[in-house]
Motif scaffolding. Structure first.
Motif, PDB file in Angstrom:
ATOM      1  N   ARG A  45       0.817  -1.220   0.000  1.00  8.76           N
ATOM      2  CA  ARG A  45       0.000   0.000   0.000  1.00  8.76           C
ATOM      3  C   ARG A  45       0.849   1.268   0.000  1.00  8.76           C
ATOM      4  NH1 ARG A  45      -3.626  -3.042   4.015  1.00  8.76           N
ATOM      5  NH2 ARG A  45      -5.268  -3.789   2.641  1.00  8.76           N
ATOM      6  N   GLY A  46       2.166   1.104   0.187  1.00  9.13           N
ATOM      7  CA  GLY A  46       3.059   2.257   0.212  1.00  9.13           C
ATOM      8  C   GLY A  46       3.049   2.927   1.572  1.00  9.13           C
ATOM      9  N   GLY A  47       3.769   4.035   1.667  1.00  7.49           N
ATOM     10  CA  GLY A  47       3.794   4.805   2.891  1.00  7.49           C
ATOM     11  C   GLY A  47       4.836   4.376   3.908  1.00  7.49           C
ATOM     12  N   THR A  48       5.685   3.377   3.568  1.00  5.02           N
ATOM     13  CA  THR A  48       6.748   2.970   4.486  1.00  5.02           C
ATOM     14  C   THR A  48       7.811   4.054   4.523  1.00  5.02           C
ATOM     15  OG1 THR A  48       6.368   0.630   4.042  1.00  5.02           O
ATOM     16  CG2 THR A  48       8.516   1.223   4.962  1.00  5.02           C
ATOM     17  N   LEU A  49       8.138   4.532   5.710  1.00  4.45           N
ATOM     18  CA  LEU A  49       9.152   5.564   5.868  1.00  4.45           C
ATOM     19  C   LEU A  49      10.535   4.922   5.885  1.00  4.45           C
ATOM     20  CD1 LEU A  49       9.682   8.600   6.335  1.00  4.45           C
ATOM     21  CD2 LEU A  49       9.631   8.094   8.785  1.00  4.45           C
ATOM     22  N   LEU A  50      11.355   5.259   4.897  1.00  7.00           N
ATOM     23  CA  LEU A  50      12.720   4.754   4.808  1.00  7.00           C
ATOM     24  C   LEU A  50      13.675   5.827   5.281  1.00  7.00           C
ATOM     25  CD1 LEU A  50      11.164   3.269   2.319  1.00  7.00           C
ATOM     26  CD2 LEU A  50      13.470   2.613   1.755  1.00  7.00           C
ATOM     27  N   THR A  70      22.039  18.537  -5.550  1.00  4.75           N
ATOM     28  CA  THR A  70      21.032  19.567  -5.785  1.00  4.75           C
ATOM     29  C   THR A  70      19.649  18.949  -5.940  1.00  4.75           C
ATOM     30  OG1 THR A  70      21.489  19.503  -8.164  1.00  4.75           O
ATOM     31  CG2 THR A  70      22.649  21.169  -6.853  1.00  4.75           C
ATOM     32  N   ARG A  71      19.581  17.694  -6.385  1.00  7.80           N
ATOM     33  CA  ARG A  71      18.298  17.006  -6.552  1.00  7.80           C
ATOM     34  C   ARG A  71      18.499  15.561  -6.131  1.00  7.80           C
ATOM     35  NH1 ARG A  71      13.054  16.899  -6.808  1.00  7.80           N
ATOM     36  NH2 ARG A  71      12.076  15.932  -8.593  1.00  7.80           N
ATOM     37  N   LEU A  72      17.942  15.180  -4.995  1.00  8.12           N
ATOM     38  CA  LEU A  72      18.097  13.832  -4.465  1.00  8.12           C
ATOM     39  C   LEU A  72      16.734  13.166  -4.400  1.00  8.12           C
ATOM     40  CD1 LEU A  72      20.224  11.890  -3.306  1.00  8.12           C
ATOM     41  CD2 LEU A  72      19.789  12.883  -1.072  1.00  8.12           C
ATOM     42  N   LEU A  73      16.632  11.942  -4.938  1.00  7.14           N
ATOM     43  CA  LEU A  73      15.382  11.192  -4.985  1.00  7.14           C
ATOM     44  C   LEU A  73      15.617   9.756  -4.547  1.00  7.14           C
ATOM     45  CD1 LEU A  73      14.315  12.348  -8.549  1.00  7.14           C
ATOM     46  CD2 LEU A  73      13.316  13.162  -6.406  1.00  7.14           C
ATOM     47  N   CYS A  74      14.567   9.102  -4.057  1.00  4.40           N
ATOM     48  CA  CYS A  74      14.586   7.661  -3.829  1.00  4.40           C
ATOM     49  C   CYS A  74      13.956   7.014  -5.050  1.00  4.40           C
ATOM     50  CB  CYS A  74      13.771   7.289  -2.591  1.00  4.40           C
ATOM     51  SG  CYS A  74      14.488   7.860  -1.042  1.00  4.40           S
ATOM     52  N   ARG A  75      14.514   5.873  -5.486  1.00  2.90           N
ATOM     53  CA  ARG A  75      13.997   5.184  -6.667  1.00  2.90           C
ATOM     54  C   ARG A  75      13.528   3.781  -6.290  1.00  2.90           C
ATOM     55  NH1 ARG A  75      17.347   5.135 -12.093  1.00  2.90           N
ATOM     56  NH2 ARG A  75      16.325   7.155 -12.228  1.00  2.90           N
ATOM     57  N   PHE A  76      12.258   3.518  -6.571  1.00  8.55           N
ATOM     58  CA  PHE A  76      11.649   2.199  -6.366  1.00  8.55           C
ATOM     59  C   PHE A  76      11.312   1.657  -7.743  1.00  8.55           C
ATOM     60  CE2 PHE A  76      10.934   4.590  -2.558  1.00  8.55           C
ATOM     61  CZ  PHE A  76      10.996   3.678  -1.526  1.00  8.55           C
ATOM     62  N   GLY A  77      12.086   0.702  -8.243  1.00 10.03           N
ATOM     63  CA  GLY A  77      11.880   0.232  -9.613  1.00 10.03           C
ATOM     64  C   GLY A  77      12.178   1.374 -10.567  1.00 10.03           C
ATOM     65  N   LYS A  78      11.164   1.779 -11.323  1.00  9.29           N
ATOM     66  CA  LYS A  78      11.342   2.894 -12.265  1.00  9.29           C
ATOM     67  C   LYS A  78      10.717   4.179 -11.753  1.00  9.29           C
ATOM     68  CE  LYS A  78      11.600  -0.278 -16.046  1.00  9.29           C
ATOM     69  NZ  LYS A  78      11.905  -0.341 -17.408  1.00  9.29           N
ATOM     70  N   LEU A  79      10.201   4.142 -10.533  1.00  8.34           N
ATOM     71  CA  LEU A  79       9.495   5.299  -9.986  1.00  8.34           C
ATOM     72  C   LEU A  79      10.369   6.053  -8.990  1.00  8.34           C
ATOM     73  CD1 LEU A  79       6.818   6.843  -9.872  1.00  8.34           C
ATOM     74  CD2 LEU A  79       6.116   5.298  -8.050  1.00  8.34           C
ATOM     75  N   ASN A  80      10.576   7.327  -9.253  1.00  8.40           N
ATOM     76  CA  ASN A  80      11.320   8.189  -8.331  1.00  8.40           C
ATOM     77  C   ASN A  80      10.340   8.897  -7.405  1.00  8.40           C
ATOM     78  OD1 ASN A  80      13.725   7.565  -9.596  1.00  8.40           O
ATOM     79  ND2 ASN A  80      13.670   9.345 -10.921  1.00  8.40           N
ATOM     80  N   VAL A  81      10.700   9.013  -6.131  1.00 12.26           N
ATOM     81  CA  VAL A  81       9.880   9.747  -5.165  1.00 12.26           C
ATOM     82  C   VAL A  81      10.745  10.782  -4.460  1.00 12.26           C
ATOM     83  CG1 VAL A  81       8.231   7.869  -4.809  1.00 12.26           C
ATOM     84  CG2 VAL A  81      10.213   8.047  -3.320  1.00 12.26           C
ATOM     85  N   SER A  82      10.110  11.830  -4.018  1.00 13.74           N
ATOM     86  CA  SER A  82      10.807  12.933  -3.369  1.00 13.74           C
ATOM     87  C   SER A  82      11.355  12.537  -2.015  1.00 13.74           C
ATOM     88  CB  SER A  82       9.857  14.118  -3.173  1.00 13.74           C
ATOM     89  OG  SER A  82       9.402  14.576  -4.411  1.00 13.74           O
ATOM     90  N   ILE A 136      16.280  16.229   4.698  1.00 11.96           N
ATOM     91  CA  ILE A 136      17.657  16.081   4.244  1.00 11.96           C
ATOM     92  C   ILE A 136      18.616  16.776   5.201  1.00 11.96           C
ATOM     93  CG2 ILE A 136      17.578  18.091   2.734  1.00 11.96           C
ATOM     94  CD1 ILE A 136      19.327  16.442   0.749  1.00 11.96           C
ATOM     95  N   SER A 137      19.716  16.120   5.468  1.00 14.61           N
ATOM     96  CA  SER A 137      20.842  16.713   6.186  1.00 14.61           C
ATOM     97  C   SER A 137      22.083  16.163   5.492  1.00 14.61           C
ATOM     98  CB  SER A 137      20.826  16.335   7.666  1.00 14.61           C
ATOM     99  OG  SER A 137      21.218  14.990   7.848  1.00 14.61           O
ATOM    100  N   SER A 138      23.232  16.463   5.987  1.00 21.24           N
ATOM    101  CA  SER A 138      24.452  15.974   5.337  1.00 21.24           C
ATOM    102  C   SER A 138      24.619  14.462   5.495  1.00 21.24           C
ATOM    103  CB  SER A 138      25.675  16.698   5.884  1.00 21.24           C
ATOM    104  OG  SER A 138      25.830  16.419   7.258  1.00 21.24           O
ATOM    105  N   THR A 139      23.937  13.854   6.489  1.00 18.79           N
ATOM    106  CA  THR A 139      24.138  12.429   6.766  1.00 18.79           C
ATOM    107  C   THR A 139      22.871  11.571   6.755  1.00 18.79           C
ATOM    108  OG1 THR A 139      23.959  12.802   9.148  1.00 18.79           O
ATOM    109  CG2 THR A 139      26.179  12.887   8.188  1.00 18.79           C
ATOM    110  N   GLU A 140      21.697  12.174   6.548  1.00 18.76           N
ATOM    111  CA  GLU A 140      20.470  11.380   6.641  1.00 18.76           C
ATOM    112  C   GLU A 140      19.366  11.986   5.779  1.00 18.76           C
ATOM    113  OE1 GLU A 140      19.406   9.658  10.522  1.00 18.76           O
ATOM    114  OE2 GLU A 140      17.494  10.681  10.254  1.00 18.76           O
ATOM    115  N   ILE A 141      18.613  11.107   5.104  1.00 18.02           N
ATOM    116  CA  ILE A 141      17.420  11.511   4.367  1.00 18.02           C
ATOM    117  C   ILE A 141      16.298  10.537   4.696  1.00 18.02           C
ATOM    118  CG2 ILE A 141      18.660  12.582   2.443  1.00 18.02           C
ATOM    119  CD1 ILE A 141      17.942  10.027   0.822  1.00 18.02           C
ATOM    120  N   GLN A 142      15.066  10.946   4.384  1.00 19.66           N
ATOM    121  CA  GLN A 142      13.908  10.073   4.533  1.00 19.66           C
ATOM    122  C   GLN A 142      13.017  10.218   3.317  1.00 19.66           C
ATOM    123  OE1 GLN A 142      12.285  11.322   8.350  1.00 19.66           O
ATOM    124  NE2 GLN A 142      13.198   9.522   9.302  1.00 19.66           N
ATOM    125  N   CYS A 143      12.375   9.118   2.943  1.00 19.84           N
ATOM    126  CA  CYS A 143      11.382   9.145   1.874  1.00 19.84           C
ATOM    127  C   CYS A 143      10.361   8.044   2.165  1.00 19.84           C
ATOM    128  CB  CYS A 143      12.023   8.970   0.503  1.00 19.84           C
ATOM    129  SG  CYS A 143      12.927   7.427   0.273  1.00 19.84           S
TER     130      CYS A 143
END
Length: 116
Positions: free
Chosen positions: A15-20, A31-43, A47-54
């Protein structure tokens, strides 16, 4: 350039919505960082210098390639794949009532239970 990237968890609901959370070095140099699941990029949500969440998008149960995209270039992470799983199906719970004092053994029957 991104370095030492590790991501948890490596699975989530279809169902999606898992916080990584991804940890590593030099996230703030992109300048532009995304998470990629298969062929789908998500915002990326934070963001910090050592950690991101999506958050994972919806996807049918199964495995997809997973990684990060930094300034248009794909970056492999410790999770080469992300598993989308189905939620457990519960058929019965016994007993159907019990004491508020605790100590009652409860048996749950169903399928697609996960140990993680």
């Amino acid at each position: 350039k991104l370095k030492n990237v590790s991501i948890k968890p490596c699975s989530g609901s279809f169902r999606g919505g898992t916080l990584l959370t991804a940890k590593g070095l030099h996230f703030d140099n992109s300048t532009r960082l995304l998470c990629r699941f298969g062929k789908l990029n998500v915002s990326v949500m934070a963001i910090s210098s050592t950690e991101i969440q999506c958050k994972s998008p919806e996807h049918p149960p199964g495995f997809v390639d997973f990684g990060l995209v930094s300034d248009g270039a794909h970056v492999i992470t410790n999770c080469a794949v992300f598993e989308y799983y189905s939620p457990p199906q519960i058929f019965s719970i016994h007993p159907s009532s019990f004491s508020f004092n605790g100590g009652t053994l409860v048996v749950v029957q169903g399928k697609t239970f996960r140990s993680d």
